[in-house]
Design a protein around this motif. Structure first.
Motif, PDB file in Angstrom:
ATOM      1  N   LEU A  22      94.850  78.074  76.683  1.00  0.00           N
ATOM      2  CA  LEU A  22      93.892  76.969  76.667  1.00  0.00           C
ATOM      3  C   LEU A  22      92.572  77.456  77.246  1.00  0.00           C
ATOM      4  O   LEU A  22      92.452  78.623  77.628  1.00  0.00           O
ATOM      5  N   CYS A  23      91.625  76.565  77.337  1.00  0.00           N
ATOM      6  CA  CYS A  23      90.277  76.935  77.749  1.00  0.00           C
ATOM      7  C   CYS A  23      90.266  77.742  79.050  1.00  0.00           C
ATOM      8  O   CYS A  23      89.733  78.835  79.109  1.00  0.00           O
ATOM      9  N   ASP A  24      90.867  77.201  80.090  1.00  0.00           N
ATOM     10  CA  ASP A  24      90.826  77.960  81.350  1.00  0.00           C
ATOM     11  C   ASP A  24      92.194  78.060  82.014  1.00  0.00           C
ATOM     12  O   ASP A  24      92.287  78.172  83.219  1.00  0.00           O
ATOM     13  N   GLU A  25      93.233  77.988  81.225  1.00  0.00           N
ATOM     14  CA  GLU A  25      94.578  78.172  81.767  1.00  0.00           C
ATOM     15  C   GLU A  25      95.527  78.573  80.646  1.00  0.00           C
ATOM     16  O   GLU A  25      95.213  78.417  79.471  1.00  0.00           O
ATOM     17  N   LEU A  26      96.662  79.110  81.074  1.00  0.00           N
ATOM     18  CA  LEU A  26      97.689  79.463  80.094  1.00  0.00           C
ATOM     19  C   LEU A  26      98.799  78.425  80.205  1.00  0.00           C
ATOM     20  O   LEU A  26      99.306  78.163  81.293  1.00  0.00           O
ATOM     21  N   LYS A  35     109.568  71.173  80.338  1.00  0.00           N
ATOM     22  CA  LYS A  35     108.494  71.224  81.329  1.00  0.00           C
ATOM     23  C   LYS A  35     107.358  72.103  80.830  1.00  0.00           C
ATOM     24  O   LYS A  35     107.594  73.143  80.214  1.00  0.00           O
ATOM     25  N   ALA A  36     106.143  71.664  81.120  1.00  0.00           N
ATOM     26  CA  ALA A  36     104.972  72.475  80.799  1.00  0.00           C
ATOM     27  C   ALA A  36     104.432  73.059  82.096  1.00  0.00           C
ATOM     28  O   ALA A  36     104.306  72.339  83.089  1.00  0.00           O
ATOM     29  N   HIS A  37     104.151  74.346  82.086  1.00  0.00           N
ATOM     30  CA  HIS A  37     103.633  75.013  83.276  1.00  0.00           C
ATOM     31  C   HIS A  37     102.226  75.521  82.966  1.00  0.00           C
ATOM     32  O   HIS A  37     102.041  76.260  81.989  1.00  0.00           O
ATOM     33  N   CYS A  38     101.279  75.107  83.787  1.00  0.00           N
ATOM     34  CA  CYS A  38      99.895  75.557  83.583  1.00  0.00           C
ATOM     35  C   CYS A  38      99.602  76.666  84.573  1.00  0.00           C
ATOM     36  O   CYS A  38      99.614  76.439  85.781  1.00  0.00           O
ATOM     37  N   LEU A  39      99.357  77.850  84.062  1.00  0.00           N
ATOM     38  CA  LEU A  39      99.114  79.009  84.910  1.00  0.00           C
ATOM     39  C   LEU A  39      97.608  79.233  84.996  1.00  0.00           C
ATOM     40  O   LEU A  39      96.944  79.345  83.946  1.00  0.00           O
ATOM     41  N   ASN A  40      97.090  79.326  86.216  1.00  0.00           N
ATOM     42  CA  ASN A  40      95.668  79.649  86.302  1.00  0.00           C
ATOM     43  C   ASN A  40      95.476  81.120  85.919  1.00  0.00           C
ATOM     44  O   ASN A  40      96.460  81.837  85.637  1.00  0.00           O
ATOM     45  N   GLU A  41      94.241  81.548  85.926  1.00  0.00           N
ATOM     46  CA  GLU A  41      93.943  82.866  85.370  1.00  0.00           C
ATOM     47  C   GLU A  41      94.743  83.983  86.034  1.00  0.00           C
ATOM     48  O   GLU A  41      95.276  84.867  85.365  1.00  0.00           O
ATOM     49  N   ALA A 116      89.266  82.468  96.475  1.00  0.00           N
ATOM     50  CA  ALA A 116      90.638  81.982  96.448  1.00  0.00           C
ATOM     51  C   ALA A 116      90.972  81.251  95.153  1.00  0.00           C
ATOM     52  O   ALA A 116      92.056  81.412  94.594  1.00  0.00           O
ATOM     53  N   ALA A 117      90.014  80.447  94.685  1.00  0.00           N
ATOM     54  CA  ALA A 117      90.262  79.663  93.478  1.00  0.00           C
ATOM     55  C   ALA A 117      90.590  80.557  92.293  1.00  0.00           C
ATOM     56  O   ALA A 117      91.344  80.186  91.408  1.00  0.00           O
ATOM     57  N   LEU A 118      90.009  81.747  92.296  1.00  0.00           N
ATOM     58  CA  LEU A 118      90.266  82.662  91.188  1.00  0.00           C
ATOM     59  C   LEU A 118      91.488  83.541  91.449  1.00  0.00           C
ATOM     60  O   LEU A 118      92.279  83.812  90.561  1.00  0.00           O
ATOM     61  N   ALA A 119      91.617  83.988  92.716  1.00  0.00           N
ATOM     62  CA  ALA A 119      92.614  85.010  92.997  1.00  0.00           C
ATOM     63  C   ALA A 119      94.004  84.456  93.248  1.00  0.00           C
ATOM     64  O   ALA A 119      94.993  85.070  92.863  1.00  0.00           O
ATOM     65  N   VAL A 120      94.087  83.306  93.905  1.00  0.00           N
ATOM     66  CA  VAL A 120      95.406  82.802  94.283  1.00  0.00           C
ATOM     67  C   VAL A 120      96.116  82.242  93.053  1.00  0.00           C
ATOM     68  O   VAL A 120      95.596  81.362  92.367  1.00  0.00           O
TER      69      VAL A 120
ATOM     70  N   ALA B 110      88.089  72.834  63.688  1.00  0.00           N
ATOM     71  CA  ALA B 110      86.660  72.608  63.976  1.00  0.00           C
ATOM     72  C   ALA B 110      86.454  72.161  65.430  1.00  0.00           C
ATOM     73  O   ALA B 110      85.317  72.043  65.877  1.00  0.00           O
ATOM     74  N   TYR B 111      87.535  71.893  66.129  1.00  0.00           N
ATOM     75  CA  TYR B 111      87.439  71.481  67.540  1.00  0.00           C
ATOM     76  C   TYR B 111      87.562  72.730  68.424  1.00  0.00           C
ATOM     77  O   TYR B 111      88.077  73.761  67.972  1.00  0.00           O
ATOM     78  N   PRO B 112      87.138  72.627  69.693  1.00  0.00           N
ATOM     79  CA  PRO B 112      87.225  73.806  70.567  1.00  0.00           C
ATOM     80  C   PRO B 112      88.653  74.333  70.735  1.00  0.00           C
ATOM     81  O   PRO B 112      88.863  75.529  70.880  1.00  0.00           O
ATOM     82  N   GLU B 113      89.631  73.435  70.721  1.00  0.00           N
ATOM     83  CA  GLU B 113      91.045  73.842  70.740  1.00  0.00           C
ATOM     84  C   GLU B 113      91.760  72.988  69.706  1.00  0.00           C
ATOM     85  O   GLU B 113      91.512  71.776  69.630  1.00  0.00           O
TER      86      GLU B 113
END
Lengths: 163, 352
Positions: A22-26, A35-41, A116-120, B110-113
């Motif tokens: 996704l835009c800023d997460e996996l 369950k959906a798990h959102c992983l930060n970068e 921290a927001a990026l690394a942790v 056509a959308y960003p995602e």
């Protein structure tokens, strides 16, 4: 006291999962648990680098190269622990040792508040609810079995036709 | 903070420019947003709502939490849907049928995602000569896990172009390593506009589709081809684009319909906003069972009022103009058509 198992190899759970960048997460969706798990970068980097072949010792320099914020082996272990807790690793982490004792607060202190927001590594897990889709619907006179009649048109399904 | 006139206005404000990679920050009040979250969710625009508000002030975040869950759900669903699209193309090509994908993933790209635009079924347009063959293959038990639609009113009823023409202008685009045939940009925008109007514009997501297609058009976009030769249809399309501009802020620079966006009939915008304000009703009981034994009483008025045709849909069904005259003749015509269609199956089942 755990000895750091540099040669440890971890296998992410890929079977029965749907992975979506996704835009800023996996997003990793576990079909078995719904369950959906959102992983930060940074958690996503670890997930991507773990391939069942690379050892922890091999992953650390790769992670340092890719990461946007200071990172080290402790943070890698922290990510692995969180992946394990989320059920996203096929094999278990070693049971003892210093590698898993780093708290989020300690980790933030080590890398600095801004980084921290990026690394942790962060993994947010949610149970996936059922959502409405934009399914097409049948208009006046259209077949309505199994497709529904358009709700916005206040139609009724009679003898398999929307009226 | 601007005053929101109705929930429909709030839905429009919430989805304004939501198809952009970085939508503008909203000034909507948290209470207004909270009030329309159920409308966004039920209309399939929950993920787009999240996209619009994800970088908003913290005070809005509690209101959009459920939108985020929907965003994630749609993202997961879109991965499965894309696999189904690829599988369907493969199975049809294996029997020599080359389909063209419309709506669904064809516009989601056509959308960003792609997950921002949920798809419930797979809409394919195939050559009329091959339609029976395609349907037979799709009806096979192994392919019945998802709904594939080969019938499209917006093409069959309104198109001036035959399959060969549409196919000749179609494009091949890559989806997970497979070439998927989609409509040419001009034909697709026309189909999206007609689809929106045919359904009475009751889903705000469909107007977002028009806006997303409009703003993602290529520099050589051929407007004459998009509007077609039929002047009335061309005006319908202009009105749909005008609605996207007036309600959602779609950009009309270099679009030859700016005049129409500023002269939309009064009833058009108000009927769209009225629909967007109303929670989608549950399925009504059949007209006959609702009136059973009470047909001479006031219930008949209630039953008719509940089914009173949407003016946009009634105009399209009656092949009318989108002008400022009353919609009543079209709505009456629609009621009669509906009554006839109600009676025919009942008559034939009584005969059987």
């Amino acid at each position: 006291m755990r000895t750091t198992p540099d040669k440890s190899v971890f296998v992410p759970k890929r079977k029965d999962t749907i992975v979506r960048q996704l835009c800023d997460e996996l997003l990793v969706y576990d079909k078995a648990t719904n369950k959906a798990h959102c992983l930060n970068e940074s958690a996503a980097e670890v997930w991507n680098l773990c391939d069942g072949k690379r050892t922890v010792a091999e992953i650390v320099p790769l992670l340092k190269k890719k990461a946007k914020a200071p990172t080290d082996e402790q943070l890698l272990w922290m990510a692995l622990l969180r992946l394990e807790k989320a059920g996203l690793l096929q094999n278990n982490l070693p049971l003892s040792g210093p590698v898993c004792t780093l708290s989020r607060r300690e980790a933030s202190r080590r890398v600095g508040a801004t980084a921290a927001a990026l690394a942790v590594p962060v993994i947010a897990s949610i149970l996936v609810p059922k959502a409405e889709a934009a399914v097409s619907c049948s208009t006046l006179g259209g077949v309505c079995n199994p497709r529904p009649c358009c709700a916005g048109m206040l139609l009724t399904c009679v003898a398999h036709r929307c009226v | 903070m601007p005053e929101i006139e109705s929930p429909g206005h709030a839905v429009a404000a919430a989805l304004a420019e939501s198809w952009l990679k970085s939508p503008p920050k909203s000034k909507m009040a948290a209470r207004d947003l909270a009030a329309i979250v159920p409308l966004l969710l039920k209309s399939g625009a929950g993920a787009l709502g999240w996209w619009r508000f994800r970088n908003s002030d913290e005070q809005l975040l509690p209101a959009v939490r459920s939108l985020r869950e929907t965003y994630l759900q749609y993202a997961i669903h879109s991965a499965g849907h894309e696999r189904q699209v690829v599988a369907t193309f493969r199975v049809l090509r294996s029997v020599g049928v080359e389909p063209i994908l419309i709506k669904g993933w064809a516009i989601a790209r056509a959308y960003p995602e792609t997950g921002l635009r949920p798809s419930g079924d797979i809409d394919l347009y195939v050559s009329p000569e091959r339609q029976a063959k395609a349907q037979a293959v799709l009806n096979a038990a192994s392919r019945q896990q998802y709904w594939v639609d080969l019938e499209h009113d917006e093409i069959n009823r309104f198109s001036e172009f035959d399959f060969a023409e549409l196919s000749g202008r179609s494009e091949l685009v890559n989806l997970n390593g497979t070439e998927i045939r989609v409509m040419g940009a001009e034909d697709h925008l026309r189909i999206l506009c007609l689809h929106l109007l045919k359904h009475g514009a009751w889903r705000p997501l469909w107007l977002c589709d028009v806006a997303a297609a409009l703003e993602s058009r290529h520099p050589n976009f051929d407007w004459d081809r998009c509007f077609g030769r039929n002047k009335r249809r061309a005006d319908w399309i202009a009105c749909a684009i005008g609605l996207a501009n007036r309600l959602l802020g779609a950009e009309l620079r270099d679009v030859p319909v700016e005049y129409r966006a500023n002269s939309l009939p009064r009833w058009l915008i108000s009927s769209v906003l009225k629909q967007w304000s109303t929670p989608y009703p549950p399925n009504l009981p059949s007209f006959v069972s609702q009136l059973k034994g009470n047909w001479w009483r006031a219930e008949i008025l209630t039953a008719v009022r509940q089914r009173w045709p949407n003016p946009i849909q009634a105009t399209v069904d009656g092949d009318g103009s989108f002008d400022n005259t009353t919609r009543l003749p079209f709505q009456l015509r629609d009621c009669i058509a509906r009554a006839v269609k109600l009676c025919l199956p009942l008559h034939s089942s009584a005969r059987d």
